[in-house]
Design a protein around this motif. Sequence first.
Motif, PDB file in Angstrom:
ATOM      1  N   MET A   1       0.743  -1.247  -0.108  1.00 39.74           N
ATOM      2  CA  MET A   1       0.148  -0.044   0.088  1.00 39.74           C
ATOM      3  C   MET A   1       0.791   1.190  -0.014  1.00 39.74           C
ATOM      4  O   MET A   1       1.954   1.186   0.885  1.00 39.74           O
ATOM      5  N   SER A   2       0.612   2.150  -0.924  1.00 42.87           N
ATOM      6  CA  SER A   2       1.319   3.254  -0.904  1.00 42.87           C
ATOM      7  C   SER A   2       0.763   4.456   0.288  1.00 42.87           C
ATOM      8  O   SER A   2      -0.280   4.448   0.733  1.00 42.87           O
ATOM      9  N   LEU A   3       1.965   5.187   0.668  1.00 45.14           N
ATOM     10  CA  LEU A   3       1.414   5.875   1.934  1.00 45.14           C
ATOM     11  C   LEU A   3       1.684   7.405   1.507  1.00 45.14           C
ATOM     12  O   LEU A   3       2.503   7.807   0.725  1.00 45.14           O
ATOM     13  N   PHE A   4       0.731   8.334   1.906  1.00 44.17           N
ATOM     14  CA  PHE A   4       0.923   9.742   1.528  1.00 44.17           C
ATOM     15  C   PHE A   4       1.531  10.511   2.653  1.00 44.17           C
ATOM     16  O   PHE A   4       0.786  10.213   3.929  1.00 44.17           O
TER      17      PHE A   4
ATOM     18  N   GLY B   1       6.745   6.065   7.354  1.00 40.48           N
ATOM     19  CA  GLY B   1       6.024   5.093   6.631  1.00 40.48           C
ATOM     20  C   GLY B   1       6.418   4.509   5.361  1.00 40.48           C
ATOM     21  O   GLY B   1       6.370   3.467   5.157  1.00 40.48           O
ATOM     22  N   ILE B   2       7.221   5.432   4.398  1.00 44.95           N
ATOM     23  CA  ILE B   2       7.782   4.911   3.206  1.00 44.95           C
ATOM     24  C   ILE B   2       8.954   4.159   3.453  1.00 44.95           C
ATOM     25  O   ILE B   2       9.229   3.007   3.134  1.00 44.95           O
ATOM     26  N   ALA B   3       9.692   4.430   4.407  1.00 42.31           N
ATOM     27  CA  ALA B   3      11.087   3.885   5.068  1.00 42.31           C
ATOM     28  C   ALA B   3      10.693   2.517   5.487  1.00 42.31           C
ATOM     29  O   ALA B   3      11.547   1.364   5.197  1.00 42.31           O
ATOM     30  N   SER B   4       9.445   2.219   6.162  1.00 41.45           N
ATOM     31  CA  SER B   4       9.282   0.924   6.415  1.00 41.45           C
ATOM     32  C   SER B   4       8.699  -0.069   5.761  1.00 41.45           C
ATOM     33  O   SER B   4       8.620  -1.081   5.767  1.00 41.45           O
ATOM     34  N   LYS B   5       8.274   0.467   4.472  1.00 36.47           N
ATOM     35  CA  LYS B   5       7.778  -0.371   3.304  1.00 36.47           C
ATOM     36  C   LYS B   5       8.668  -0.661   1.894  1.00 36.47           C
ATOM     37  O   LYS B   5       8.189  -1.326   1.331  1.00 36.47           O
ATOM     38  N   ALA B   6       9.293   0.688   1.907  1.00 33.11           N
ATOM     39  CA  ALA B   6      10.009   0.554   0.324  1.00 33.11           C
ATOM     40  C   ALA B   6      10.997  -0.342   0.019  1.00 33.11           C
ATOM     41  O   ALA B   6      11.725  -0.971   0.945  1.00 33.11           O
TER      42      ALA B   6
ATOM     43  N   PRO C   1      13.571  -2.404  -3.091  1.00 32.97           N
ATOM     44  CA  PRO C   1      14.544  -1.869  -3.751  1.00 32.97           C
ATOM     45  C   PRO C   1      13.680  -2.142  -5.314  1.00 32.97           C
ATOM     46  O   PRO C   1      12.935  -2.948  -5.623  1.00 32.97           O
ATOM     47  N   GLY C   2      13.975  -1.047  -6.233  1.00 32.63           N
ATOM     48  CA  GLY C   2      13.692  -0.682  -7.403  1.00 32.63           C
ATOM     49  C   GLY C   2      12.101   0.015  -7.373  1.00 32.63           C
ATOM     50  O   GLY C   2      11.423   0.460  -8.658  1.00 32.63           O
ATOM     51  N   GLN C   3      11.681   0.309  -6.241  1.00 30.88           N
ATOM     52  CA  GLN C   3      10.506   1.085  -6.195  1.00 30.88           C
ATOM     53  C   GLN C   3      10.745   2.843  -6.017  1.00 30.88           C
ATOM     54  O   GLN C   3      11.986   2.993  -5.655  1.00 30.88           O
ATOM     55  N   PHE C   4       9.953   3.387  -6.181  1.00 31.03           N
ATOM     56  CA  PHE C   4      10.218   4.954  -6.158  1.00 31.03           C
ATOM     57  C   PHE C   4       8.932   5.884  -5.502  1.00 31.03           C
ATOM     58  O   PHE C   4       7.824   5.031  -5.120  1.00 31.03           O
ATOM     59  N   ILE C   5       9.149   7.174  -5.328  1.00 32.23           N
ATOM     60  CA  ILE C   5       8.022   7.834  -4.737  1.00 32.23           C
ATOM     61  C   ILE C   5       7.929   8.977  -5.841  1.00 32.23           C
ATOM     62  O   ILE C   5       8.571   9.069  -6.907  1.00 32.23           O
ATOM     63  N   VAL C   6       6.661   9.662  -5.282  1.00 31.00           N
ATOM     64  CA  VAL C   6       6.284  10.842  -6.317  1.00 31.00           C
ATOM     65  C   VAL C   6       6.387  12.002  -5.069  1.00 31.00           C
ATOM     66  O   VAL C   6       5.607  11.680  -3.972  1.00 31.00           O
TER      67      VAL C   6
ATOM     68  N   THR D   1      13.868   7.340   7.700  1.00 30.10           N
ATOM     69  CA  THR D   1      14.187   8.064   6.465  1.00 30.10           C
ATOM     70  C   THR D   1      14.494   7.471   5.172  1.00 30.10           C
ATOM     71  O   THR D   1      14.769   6.446   5.216  1.00 30.10           O
ATOM     72  N   ILE D   2      14.318   8.185   4.140  1.00 32.15           N
ATOM     73  CA  ILE D   2      14.577   7.750   2.676  1.00 32.15           C
ATOM     74  C   ILE D   2      15.657   8.749   2.050  1.00 32.15           C
ATOM     75  O   ILE D   2      15.745   9.888   2.479  1.00 32.15           O
ATOM     76  N   THR D   3      16.358   8.051   1.276  1.00 25.63           N
ATOM     77  CA  THR D   3      17.399   8.840   0.658  1.00 25.63           C
ATOM     78  C   THR D   3      16.994   9.125  -0.961  1.00 25.63           C
ATOM     79  O   THR D   3      16.780   7.843  -1.417  1.00 25.63           O
ATOM     80  N   LEU D   4      17.109  10.246  -1.436  1.00 28.51           N
ATOM     81  CA  LEU D   4      16.628  10.528  -3.015  1.00 28.51           C
ATOM     82  C   LEU D   4      17.803  11.065  -3.613  1.00 28.51           C
ATOM     83  O   LEU D   4      18.580  11.986  -2.939  1.00 28.51           O
TER      84      LEU D   4
END
Length: 273
Positions: A1-4, A33-38, A40-45, A68-71
Amino acid sequence: MSLFNKAMKILQKQVLSDFQNTRVTKLVIEAPGIASKALPGQFIVLMVAEEGERIPLTVVDKDKASGTITLIVQEIGFTTRLLGSLKEGELLYAIVGPLGHATEIKNYGKVILVGGGVGIAEIYPVAKALKEAGNHVTAILGARTKEFLILEKELKSVSDEVHITTDDGSYGTKGFVTDILKELLSHKPQATSHKLVYAVGPIPMMKRVSEVTKEFNVKTLVSLNALMVDATGMCGCCRVKIGNEVKFSCVDGPEFDAYLVDWTNLIREARYM
């Protein structure tokens, strides 16, 4: 599930490359939320501001503990330059993710990852995961010149071998990533031992990678996330012909079997993006 997530803070910012009016910046962003689920190969907007456009970016790394996530962003348009102008402590308007299908991670044996330009950032999480799965990982990194090369240290930390090429010979081997790739696949007894090639970079580079690997019948995946705009499948900009079917990189990918991609059509369509 994607998280906003709304109003996510930039915790760290580092300029990786700044040459010939092209800057590449690394951002560490608060997004638990994204850090807990992302995967390899996935992306964010993300949206920098409420009135701004949506831009897709690969999740280069994540830290569940710190949330945290790194972009990594190449500042080449208005919105990416606006994003690059933000300072540590400032807020992004919104982030949604993780999006896209994750890379299939398993123990293939020997794998080769090929990254060209900012595509190097996108092979890093896949290389890291494949290494953790027990693979012998070889990375081939290509850049126009030494100043454009990114994440060399990081890729060396998760790879058994790293080969570097530059178009002008300013660092590593002068030439193209496909020159090294063909040499590795041709070398006996390795010619039959590599089970996967994974490539991300400019479309012509990925096309040439698929041509080289097809000679040796090695499973080859390419990531077409550079085509994406709104990342919902509605704009149609990331439309790509895969075999006899029309797919959308953002919702059906971003990874596809390189041998099924209609490269001629893709290159033609990319000219109008």
